[in-house]
Write an enzyme that holds these catalytic residues in place. Structure first.
Site, PDB file in Angstrom:
ATOM      1  N   ASP A  29      29.905  46.795  -6.760  1.00  0.00           N
ATOM      2  CA  ASP A  29      28.873  46.799  -7.691  1.00  0.00           C
ATOM      3  C   ASP A  29      29.142  48.198  -8.875  1.00  0.00           C
ATOM      4  O   ASP A  29      29.438  49.268  -8.112  1.00  0.00           O
ATOM      5  CB  ASP A  29      27.392  47.061  -7.105  1.00  0.00           C
ATOM      6  CG  ASP A  29      26.426  46.469  -7.945  1.00  0.00           C
ATOM      7  OD1 ASP A  29      26.486  46.116  -9.276  1.00  0.00           O
ATOM      8  OD2 ASP A  29      25.171  47.123  -7.997  1.00  0.00           O
ATOM      9  N   TRP A  34      30.170  51.682 -15.071  1.00  0.00           N
ATOM     10  CA  TRP A  34      31.503  52.467 -15.208  1.00  0.00           C
ATOM     11  C   TRP A  34      31.930  52.364 -16.714  1.00  0.00           C
ATOM     12  O   TRP A  34      32.230  53.178 -17.421  1.00  0.00           O
ATOM     13  CB  TRP A  34      32.343  51.900 -14.256  1.00  0.00           C
ATOM     14  CG  TRP A  34      33.729  52.835 -14.281  1.00  0.00           C
ATOM     15  CD1 TRP A  34      33.923  53.982 -13.321  1.00  0.00           C
ATOM     16  CD2 TRP A  34      34.944  52.621 -15.141  1.00  0.00           C
ATOM     17  NE1 TRP A  34      35.241  54.410 -13.578  1.00  0.00           N
ATOM     18  CE2 TRP A  34      35.579  53.524 -14.704  1.00  0.00           C
ATOM     19  CE3 TRP A  34      35.336  51.494 -15.975  1.00  0.00           C
ATOM     20  CZ2 TRP A  34      36.861  53.787 -15.428  1.00  0.00           C
ATOM     21  CZ3 TRP A  34      36.438  51.721 -16.665  1.00  0.00           C
ATOM     22  CH2 TRP A  34      37.142  52.876 -16.296  1.00  0.00           C
ATOM     23  N   ARG A  42      32.079  45.687 -20.861  1.00  0.00           N
ATOM     24  CA  ARG A  42      32.037  45.601 -19.602  1.00  0.00           C
ATOM     25  C   ARG A  42      33.048  45.236 -18.775  1.00  0.00           C
ATOM     26  O   ARG A  42      33.598  45.420 -17.736  1.00  0.00           O
ATOM     27  CB  ARG A  42      30.950  44.569 -19.527  1.00  0.00           C
ATOM     28  CG  ARG A  42      29.630  45.108 -19.656  1.00  0.00           C
ATOM     29  CD  ARG A  42      28.510  44.027 -19.446  1.00  0.00           C
ATOM     30  NE  ARG A  42      28.460  43.448 -18.175  1.00  0.00           N
ATOM     31  CZ  ARG A  42      27.892  44.161 -17.060  1.00  0.00           C
ATOM     32  NH1 ARG A  42      26.902  45.000 -17.445  1.00  0.00           N
ATOM     33  NH2 ARG A  42      27.815  43.480 -15.786  1.00  0.00           N
ATOM     34  N   SER A  74      29.035  35.999  -7.450  1.00  0.00           N
ATOM     35  CA  SER A  74      27.910  35.432  -6.771  1.00  0.00           C
ATOM     36  C   SER A  74      27.458  34.069  -7.435  1.00  0.00           C
ATOM     37  O   SER A  74      27.880  33.961  -8.611  1.00  0.00           O
ATOM     38  CB  SER A  74      26.800  36.558  -6.670  1.00  0.00           C
ATOM     39  OG  SER A  74      25.966  36.634  -7.766  1.00  0.00           O
ATOM     40  N   THR A  75      26.629  33.278  -6.744  1.00  0.00           N
ATOM     41  CA  THR A  75      26.119  32.274  -7.183  1.00  0.00           C
ATOM     42  C   THR A  75      25.192  32.358  -8.435  1.00  0.00           C
ATOM     43  O   THR A  75      25.006  31.675  -9.542  1.00  0.00           O
ATOM     44  CB  THR A  75      25.351  31.543  -6.260  1.00  0.00           C
ATOM     45  OG1 THR A  75      24.624  32.207  -5.586  1.00  0.00           O
ATOM     46  CG2 THR A  75      26.274  30.632  -5.440  1.00  0.00           C
ATOM     47  N   ASN A  77      25.957  34.987 -10.579  1.00  0.00           N
ATOM     48  CA  ASN A  77      26.655  35.687 -11.792  1.00  0.00           C
ATOM     49  C   ASN A  77      27.001  34.613 -12.981  1.00  0.00           C
ATOM     50  O   ASN A  77      27.384  35.139 -14.003  1.00  0.00           O
ATOM     51  CB  ASN A  77      28.011  36.196 -11.095  1.00  0.00           C
ATOM     52  CG  ASN A  77      27.898  37.495 -10.314  1.00  0.00           C
ATOM     53  OD1 ASN A  77      28.726  37.855  -9.541  1.00  0.00           O
ATOM     54  ND2 ASN A  77      26.830  38.188 -10.623  1.00  0.00           N
ATOM     55  N   TRP A  78      26.688  33.159 -12.850  1.00  0.00           N
ATOM     56  CA  TRP A  78      27.137  32.375 -13.713  1.00  0.00           C
ATOM     57  C   TRP A  78      26.196  32.711 -14.925  1.00  0.00           C
ATOM     58  O   TRP A  78      26.202  32.133 -16.049  1.00  0.00           O
ATOM     59  CB  TRP A  78      26.617  30.620 -13.248  1.00  0.00           C
ATOM     60  CG  TRP A  78      27.781  30.527 -12.222  1.00  0.00           C
ATOM     61  CD1 TRP A  78      27.539  30.419 -10.648  1.00  0.00           C
ATOM     62  CD2 TRP A  78      28.967  30.168 -12.283  1.00  0.00           C
ATOM     63  NE1 TRP A  78      28.546  30.041 -10.448  1.00  0.00           N
ATOM     64  CE2 TRP A  78      29.466  29.709 -11.277  1.00  0.00           C
ATOM     65  CE3 TRP A  78      29.901  29.874 -13.765  1.00  0.00           C
ATOM     66  CZ2 TRP A  78      30.851  29.182 -11.164  1.00  0.00           C
ATOM     67  CZ3 TRP A  78      31.133  29.376 -13.306  1.00  0.00           C
ATOM     68  CH2 TRP A  78      31.747  29.053 -12.146  1.00  0.00           C
ATOM     69  N   ILE A 204      20.968  43.931  -0.478  1.00  0.00           N
ATOM     70  CA  ILE A 204      21.823  43.252   0.012  1.00  0.00           C
ATOM     71  C   ILE A 204      22.387  41.810  -0.828  1.00  0.00           C
ATOM     72  O   ILE A 204      23.588  41.499  -0.758  1.00  0.00           O
ATOM     73  CB  ILE A 204      21.530  42.350   1.356  1.00  0.00           C
ATOM     74  CG1 ILE A 204      21.143  43.115   2.423  1.00  0.00           C
ATOM     75  CG2 ILE A 204      22.311  41.281   2.109  1.00  0.00           C
ATOM     76  CD1 ILE A 204      22.309  44.085   3.075  1.00  0.00           C
ATOM     77  N   SER A 205      21.440  41.565  -1.797  1.00  0.00           N
ATOM     78  CA  SER A 205      21.896  40.787  -2.984  1.00  0.00           C
ATOM     79  C   SER A 205      22.472  39.564  -2.570  1.00  0.00           C
ATOM     80  O   SER A 205      23.541  38.743  -2.970  1.00  0.00           O
ATOM     81  CB  SER A 205      22.811  41.202  -3.990  1.00  0.00           C
ATOM     82  OG  SER A 205      22.419  42.273  -4.527  1.00  0.00           O
ATOM     83  N   GLU A 216      26.459  47.679  10.475  1.00  0.00           N
ATOM     84  CA  GLU A 216      26.225  48.980   9.879  1.00  0.00           C
ATOM     85  C   GLU A 216      26.242  48.893   8.199  1.00  0.00           C
ATOM     86  O   GLU A 216      27.292  48.445   7.645  1.00  0.00           O
ATOM     87  CB  GLU A 216      27.069  49.999  10.519  1.00  0.00           C
ATOM     88  CG  GLU A 216      26.733  50.278  11.863  1.00  0.00           C
ATOM     89  CD  GLU A 216      25.509  50.683  12.225  1.00  0.00           C
ATOM     90  OE1 GLU A 216      24.838  51.571  11.627  1.00  0.00           O
ATOM     91  OE2 GLU A 216      25.018  50.103  13.426  1.00  0.00           O
TER      92      GLU A 216
HETATM   93  C1  FPP Z   1      29.650  44.112 -10.246  1.00  0.00           C
HETATM   94  O1  FPP Z   1      29.660  44.682 -11.202  1.00  0.00           O
HETATM   95  C2  FPP Z   1      31.015  43.324 -10.485  1.00  0.00           C
HETATM   96  C3  FPP Z   1      31.333  42.182 -10.551  1.00  0.00           C
HETATM   97  C4  FPP Z   1      30.462  41.226 -10.697  1.00  0.00           C
HETATM   98  C5  FPP Z   1      32.745  41.511 -10.322  1.00  0.00           C
HETATM   99  C6  FPP Z   1      33.191  42.019  -9.248  1.00  0.00           C
HETATM  100  C7  FPP Z   1      34.577  41.848  -9.209  1.00  0.00           C
HETATM  101  C8  FPP Z   1      35.739  42.574  -9.021  1.00  0.00           C
HETATM  102  C9  FPP Z   1      35.536  43.892  -8.339  1.00  0.00           C
HETATM  103  C10 FPP Z   1      37.209  42.275  -9.385  1.00  0.00           C
HETATM  104  C11 FPP Z   1      37.486  41.109  -8.149  1.00  0.00           C
HETATM  105  C12 FPP Z   1      38.718  40.538  -8.662  1.00  0.00           C
HETATM  106  C13 FPP Z   1      39.413  39.563  -7.568  1.00  0.00           C
HETATM  107  C14 FPP Z   1      40.609  39.138  -8.358  1.00  0.00           C
HETATM  108  C15 FPP Z   1      38.986  39.319  -6.308  1.00  0.00           C
HETATM  109  P1  FPP Z   1      28.268  44.609 -12.463  1.00  0.00           P
HETATM  110  O2  FPP Z   1      29.056  43.870 -13.576  1.00  0.00           O
HETATM  111  O3  FPP Z   1      27.403  44.098 -11.707  1.00  0.00           O
HETATM  112  O4  FPP Z   1      28.165  46.163 -12.919  1.00  0.00           O
HETATM  113  P2  FPP Z   1      26.878  46.812 -13.309  1.00  0.00           P
HETATM  114  O5  FPP Z   1      25.924  46.502 -12.181  1.00  0.00           O
HETATM  115  O6  FPP Z   1      27.108  48.136 -13.430  1.00  0.00           O
HETATM  116  O7  FPP Z   1      26.677  46.072 -14.366  1.00  0.00           O
END
Ligand code: FPP
Length: 249
Positions: A29, A34, A42, A74-75, A77-78, A204-205, A216
């Protein structure tokens, strides 16, 4: 390889090999934050997030951890802006294509956990090719939770089991924890010993709801792209100080 690189591949001396978690799960997360802190879009955070995940996978493999499971999509994230969803799905494809050779070299076994049928067909094909190609590897088991939701996973296991009961293949009293587990997306991977969540959120989302019964939990304020080897080392040090009782006195 330089002496410094070799040294990084060795388990730090104050970590005890026998007390390492066998299976580490991560909620990656903070990619968006970042990027925002740097005035970047983003998607740049997600790109850097991939680098963090690659480094963590390498470190886990070097230090002898048997399994790493990462929550990539996640489901829920769509519901993000279409542009970001498209970028993430394309990123998975690009990374799978570019990293497969390296993962074969490191003998990584790749698995995807989630409702994969809803993903774009090209990605589904790449996923099944990657799983097939790495199936006989003997290194770390790397699971990427994609279009994953813990509740959905439990429901899908219930439906599959109910169908077997309806067909007379299974009796209700035969349904035990092992039966249930074998119908989860994560069948055969086992429960995580340590769950790490970055960016300070105490949630836990909907991740691995069944599997984390005795896991743990370690939460760090570091944003996912900043989660480096030192951060992981600190998480392991904390884990090694815990007394795991699994409900016993
Ligand atoms: C959460 O940060 C991150 C994601 C929804 C994407 C996670 C994906 C990766 C780490 C890349 C994985 C790649 C592969 C190929 C397996 P956020 O966008 O929710 O950040 P925020 O909470 O600061 O908005």
């Amino acid at each position: 390889m330089t002496a410094q690189q070799t040294e990084l591949r060795v388990l730090p001396s104050d970590l005890k090999r026998e007390l390492l978690p066998k299976h580490v799960a991560v909620i990656c997360d903070g990619n968006g934050r970042w990027a925002r802190h740097r005035g970047l879009p983003r998607i740049m955070g997600h790109k850097r997030g991939v680098e963090s995940l690659k480094q963590l996978l390498r470190t886990c493999n070097d230090w002898g951890i048997e399994a790493l499971t990462a929550y990539a999509f996640s489901t829920e994230n769509w519901k993000r802006p279409q542009e970001e969803v498209d970028f993430l799905l394309t990123l998975f494809q690009v990374v799978l294509r570019s990293e497969l050779r390296e993962m074969m070299k490191e003998s990584v076994r790749i698995k995807f956990a989630g409702n994969l049928n809803a993903l774009p067909t090209a990605l589904q094909e790449q996923i099944s090719d990657a799983m097939e190609e790495t199936r006989n590897n003997r290194g770390i088991k790397f699971t990427i939770a994609t279009n994953y939701g813990g509740r959905q996973e439990i429901l899908s296991a219930c439906r599959a089991i109910a169908e077997k009961v309806e067909q007379g293949l299974l009796k209700p009293h035969e349904i035990d924890e092992a039966t249930f587990e074998s119908h989860l997306y994560t069948a055969g991977i086992g429960d995580p010993d340590l769950l790490i969540r970055t960016s300070g959120e105490m949630r836990i989302s909907n991740f691995l709801l069944w599997q984390i019964a005795y896991t743990e939990i370690y939460i760090t304020d570091a944003l996912w792209p900043d989660f480096d080897r030192d951060e992981f080392y600190r998480a392991l040090l904390s884990f090694q100080k815990r007394e795991r009782r699994f409900g016993k006195a």
